[in-house]
Design a protein around this motif. Structure first.
Motif, PDB file in Angstrom:
ATOM      1  N   LEU A  63      90.594   7.326 -23.640  1.00  0.00           N
ATOM      2  CA  LEU A  63      90.670   8.790 -23.596  1.00  0.00           C
ATOM      3  C   LEU A  63      89.872   9.455 -24.719  1.00  0.00           C
ATOM      4  CD1 LEU A  63      94.491   9.178 -22.871  1.00  0.00           C
ATOM      5  CD2 LEU A  63      92.640   9.813 -21.302  1.00  0.00           C
ATOM      6  N   ALA A  64      89.626   8.734 -25.808  1.00  0.00           N
ATOM      7  CA  ALA A  64      89.055   9.335 -27.020  1.00  0.00           C
ATOM      8  C   ALA A  64      87.540   9.488 -26.941  1.00  0.00           C
ATOM      9  CB  ALA A  64      89.416   8.479 -28.229  1.00  0.00           C
ATOM     10  N   ASP A  65      87.041  10.479 -27.687  1.00  0.00           N
ATOM     11  CA  ASP A  65      85.593  10.618 -27.903  1.00  0.00           C
ATOM     12  C   ASP A  65      85.113   9.703 -29.008  1.00  0.00           C
ATOM     13  OD1 ASP A  65      85.321  12.630 -25.988  1.00  0.00           O
ATOM     14  OD2 ASP A  65      85.590  14.242 -27.451  1.00  0.00           O
ATOM     15  N   VAL A  66      85.990   9.412 -29.981  1.00  0.00           N
ATOM     16  CA  VAL A  66      85.630   8.580 -31.131  1.00  0.00           C
ATOM     17  C   VAL A  66      86.897   7.951 -31.687  1.00  0.00           C
ATOM     18  CG1 VAL A  66      85.776  10.543 -32.754  1.00  0.00           C
ATOM     19  CG2 VAL A  66      84.393   8.533 -33.359  1.00  0.00           C
ATOM     20  N   ILE A  67      86.772   6.723 -32.181  1.00  0.00           N
ATOM     21  CA  ILE A  67      87.883   5.989 -32.788  1.00  0.00           C
ATOM     22  C   ILE A  67      87.612   5.888 -34.285  1.00  0.00           C
ATOM     23  CG2 ILE A  67      89.098   3.780 -32.901  1.00  0.00           C
ATOM     24  CD1 ILE A  67      88.006   3.372 -29.955  1.00  0.00           C
ATOM     25  N   VAL A  68      88.509   6.407 -35.090  1.00  0.00           N
ATOM     26  CA  VAL A  68      88.343   6.427 -36.540  1.00  0.00           C
ATOM     27  C   VAL A  68      89.276   5.392 -37.174  1.00  0.00           C
ATOM     28  CG1 VAL A  68      88.648   7.825 -38.633  1.00  0.00           C
ATOM     29  CG2 VAL A  68      87.662   8.855 -36.570  1.00  0.00           C
ATOM     30  N   ALA A  69      88.735   4.653 -38.146  1.00  0.00           N
ATOM     31  CA  ALA A  69      89.562   3.689 -38.884  1.00  0.00           C
ATOM     32  C   ALA A  69      88.987   3.514 -40.273  1.00  0.00           C
ATOM     33  CB  ALA A  69      89.616   2.341 -38.155  1.00  0.00           C
ATOM     34  N   ARG A  92      86.651   8.452 -18.427  1.00  0.00           N
ATOM     35  CA  ARG A  92      85.451   8.651 -19.246  1.00  0.00           C
ATOM     36  C   ARG A  92      84.302   9.264 -18.442  1.00  0.00           C
ATOM     37  NH1 ARG A  92      85.951   7.446 -24.093  1.00  0.00           N
ATOM     38  NH2 ARG A  92      83.730   7.775 -24.460  1.00  0.00           N
ATOM     39  N   GLU A  93      84.585   9.792 -17.300  1.00  0.00           N
ATOM     40  CA  GLU A  93      83.543  10.391 -16.468  1.00  0.00           C
ATOM     41  C   GLU A  93      82.811  11.485 -17.242  1.00  0.00           C
ATOM     42  OE1 GLU A  93      82.990  12.435 -12.038  1.00  0.00           O
ATOM     43  OE2 GLU A  93      84.993  11.913 -12.780  1.00  0.00           O
ATOM     44  N   GLY A  94      81.474  11.411 -17.239  1.00  0.00           N
ATOM     45  CA  GLY A  94      80.653  12.392 -17.940  1.00  0.00           C
ATOM     46  C   GLY A  94      80.458  12.095 -19.409  1.00  0.00           C
ATOM     47  N   ARG A  95      81.008  10.976 -19.894  1.00  0.00           N
ATOM     48  CA  ARG A  95      80.867  10.588 -21.295  1.00  0.00           C
ATOM     49  C   ARG A  95      80.305   9.167 -21.363  1.00  0.00           C
ATOM     50  NH1 ARG A  95      86.581  11.295 -24.087  1.00  0.00           N
ATOM     51  NH2 ARG A  95      87.289  10.302 -22.161  1.00  0.00           N
ATOM     52  N   PRO A  96      79.859   8.713 -22.539  1.00  0.00           N
ATOM     53  CA  PRO A  96      79.433   7.320 -22.662  1.00  0.00           C
ATOM     54  C   PRO A  96      80.548   6.370 -22.219  1.00  0.00           C
ATOM     55  CG  PRO A  96      78.797   8.559 -24.617  1.00  0.00           C
ATOM     56  CD  PRO A  96      79.668   9.471 -23.797  1.00  0.00           C
ATOM     57  N   GLU A  97      80.165   5.176 -21.765  1.00  0.00           N
ATOM     58  CA  GLU A  97      81.152   4.256 -21.198  1.00  0.00           C
ATOM     59  C   GLU A  97      82.173   3.775 -22.224  1.00  0.00           C
ATOM     60  OE1 GLU A  97      79.253   0.860 -19.530  1.00  0.00           O
ATOM     61  OE2 GLU A  97      78.181   0.333 -21.377  1.00  0.00           O
ATOM     62  N   VAL A  98      81.839   3.830 -23.495  1.00  0.00           N
ATOM     63  CA  VAL A  98      82.811   3.497 -24.545  1.00  0.00           C
ATOM     64  C   VAL A  98      82.687   4.509 -25.675  1.00  0.00           C
ATOM     65  CG1 VAL A  98      82.758   1.033 -24.019  1.00  0.00           C
ATOM     66  CG2 VAL A  98      81.285   1.935 -25.813  1.00  0.00           C
ATOM     67  N   PRO A  99      83.781   4.769 -26.397  1.00  0.00           N
ATOM     68  CA  PRO A  99      83.695   5.636 -27.577  1.00  0.00           C
ATOM     69  C   PRO A  99      83.144   4.852 -28.757  1.00  0.00           C
ATOM     70  CG  PRO A  99      85.944   4.877 -27.318  1.00  0.00           C
ATOM     71  CD  PRO A  99      85.171   4.329 -26.149  1.00  0.00           C
ATOM     72  N   SER A 122      78.106   1.888 -28.080  1.00  0.00           N
ATOM     73  CA  SER A 122      77.949   3.219 -28.670  1.00  0.00           C
ATOM     74  C   SER A 122      77.787   3.025 -30.179  1.00  0.00           C
ATOM     75  CB  SER A 122      79.171   4.102 -28.383  1.00  0.00           C
ATOM     76  OG  SER A 122      79.231   4.447 -27.016  1.00  0.00           O
ATOM     77  N   ARG A 123      76.697   3.532 -30.738  1.00  0.00           N
ATOM     78  CA  ARG A 123      76.337   3.267 -32.126  1.00  0.00           C
ATOM     79  C   ARG A 123      77.499   3.586 -33.065  1.00  0.00           C
ATOM     80  NH1 ARG A 123      71.513   2.508 -34.915  1.00  0.00           N
ATOM     81  NH2 ARG A 123      71.266   3.517 -36.940  1.00  0.00           N
ATOM     82  N   THR A 124      77.824   2.630 -33.911  1.00  0.00           N
ATOM     83  CA  THR A 124      78.907   2.815 -34.871  1.00  0.00           C
ATOM     84  C   THR A 124      78.556   3.901 -35.884  1.00  0.00           C
ATOM     85  OG1 THR A 124      79.662   0.536 -34.608  1.00  0.00           O
ATOM     86  CG2 THR A 124      80.245   1.643 -36.666  1.00  0.00           C
ATOM     87  N   ILE A 125      79.564   4.684 -36.261  1.00  0.00           N
ATOM     88  CA  ILE A 125      79.419   5.745 -37.250  1.00  0.00           C
ATOM     89  C   ILE A 125      80.020   5.254 -38.561  1.00  0.00           C
ATOM     90  CG2 ILE A 125      80.077   8.124 -37.847  1.00  0.00           C
ATOM     91  CD1 ILE A 125      80.381   8.586 -34.767  1.00  0.00           C
ATOM     92  N   VAL A 126      79.349   5.499 -39.658  1.00  0.00           N
ATOM     93  CA  VAL A 126      79.888   5.204 -40.985  1.00  0.00           C
ATOM     94  C   VAL A 126      80.040   6.520 -41.731  1.00  0.00           C
ATOM     95  CG1 VAL A 126      79.424   4.155 -43.233  1.00  0.00           C
ATOM     96  CG2 VAL A 126      78.998   2.852 -41.140  1.00  0.00           C
ATOM     97  N   ILE A 127      81.248   6.778 -42.234  1.00  0.00           N
ATOM     98  CA  ILE A 127      81.536   8.000 -42.979  1.00  0.00           C
ATOM     99  C   ILE A 127      81.796   7.616 -44.428  1.00  0.00           C
ATOM    100  CG2 ILE A 127      83.002  10.034 -43.159  1.00  0.00           C
ATOM    101  CD1 ILE A 127      83.749   9.641 -40.209  1.00  0.00           C
TER     102      ILE A 127
END
Length: 240
Positions: A63-69, A92-99, A122-127
């Motif tokens: 369901l999520a757009d992004v998973i934060v950890a 996930r219709e209309g969104r990338p296949e994975v967050p 989906s490219r990993t994000i680093v914060i």
């Protein structure tokens, strides 16, 4: 699995039960704990999980757009890339296949050659923050979508705003307890999804929030049950 609150219903649709609101950005925490509040068993949350918890865990990810950890959770729990699932096709219709996964880290102290950075659909994000080692930041920028938020440590408000700027407004945070505490202290948490297992742990295990104090009033929105495990959904009181 059955719903026991607010009304009794056998085999509820989990995706509907945990649907995000469509009219605003939303940040939810998803955690598991023992009956006495421990957030892990022998250092990992997996020891507290159940079959029902794993099913809900996967639906929440879909369901999520992004998973934060936090980086500590990523290391301890052995995070890898999120894998596509046929069951996610509709939600996930209309969104990338994975967050994407977004890793919060002050020191960038993890292996940038890990498959989380080299093989993620989906490219990993680093914060991270300005005080992170300069050379590590340069390397992280090559392997990920790098967000710099804050000076001496990650500024959670800036981090969440940066995710929103990328169109990632349905945020699922999987912890750990220190990241959860920082998000709560910054008044950013809209929802807590908490699986409570029928187990006493004791010892020195952290609670699901471990760090800065905060006091956030929540409404109990829903309780599911399976094999003695309670799956509670608390949402922020709407006076916010």
């Amino acid at each position: 699995m059955r719903r026991i609150y607010p009304d009794i219903q056998d085999t509820p649709d989990i995706a509907q039960a945990y649907a995000y609101p469509n009219d605003r950005p939303w940040l939810r925490l998803n955690m598991v704990s023992s009956a006495d509040g421990a957030a892990w068993l022998k250092g990992r949350s997996g020891g507290l999980s159940s079959a029902g918890d794993k099913r809900i865990f996967q639906v929440l990810r879909g369901l999520a757009d992004v998973i934060v950890a936090g980086a500590g959770t990523v290391r301890k729990e052995g995070y890898g890339p999120v894998k596509p699932r046929d069951s996610w096709a509709e939600i996930r219709e209309g969104r990338p296949e994975v967050p994407p996964i977004a890793v919060i880290t002050r020191s960038l102290g993890f292996d940038l050659d890990d498959e989380l950075f080299t093989d993620a659909p989906s490219r990993t994000i680093v914060i991270t923050c300005e005080s992170a080692p300069h050379e590590r930041r340069k390397e992280a920028a090559k392997r990920s979508d790098l967000i710099v938020a804050g000076e001496e440590r990650v500024d959670m408000r800036q981090a969440v705003a940066a995710l929103h700027d990328r169109g990632l407004t349905k945020i699922l945070c999987e912890g750990g307890p220190r990241v959860n505490a920082q998000l709560s202290a910054c008044d950013l948490v809209d929802e807590l999804c908490l699986s409570v297992g029928p187990l006493l742990v004791g010892g020195g295990a952290a609670r699901i929030l471990n760090g800065e104090p905060s006091q956030v009033a929540l409404d109990l929105s829903q309780v599911l049950e399976e094999e003695g495990v309670l799956f509670c959904r608390y949402t922020r009181e709407q006076s916010r």
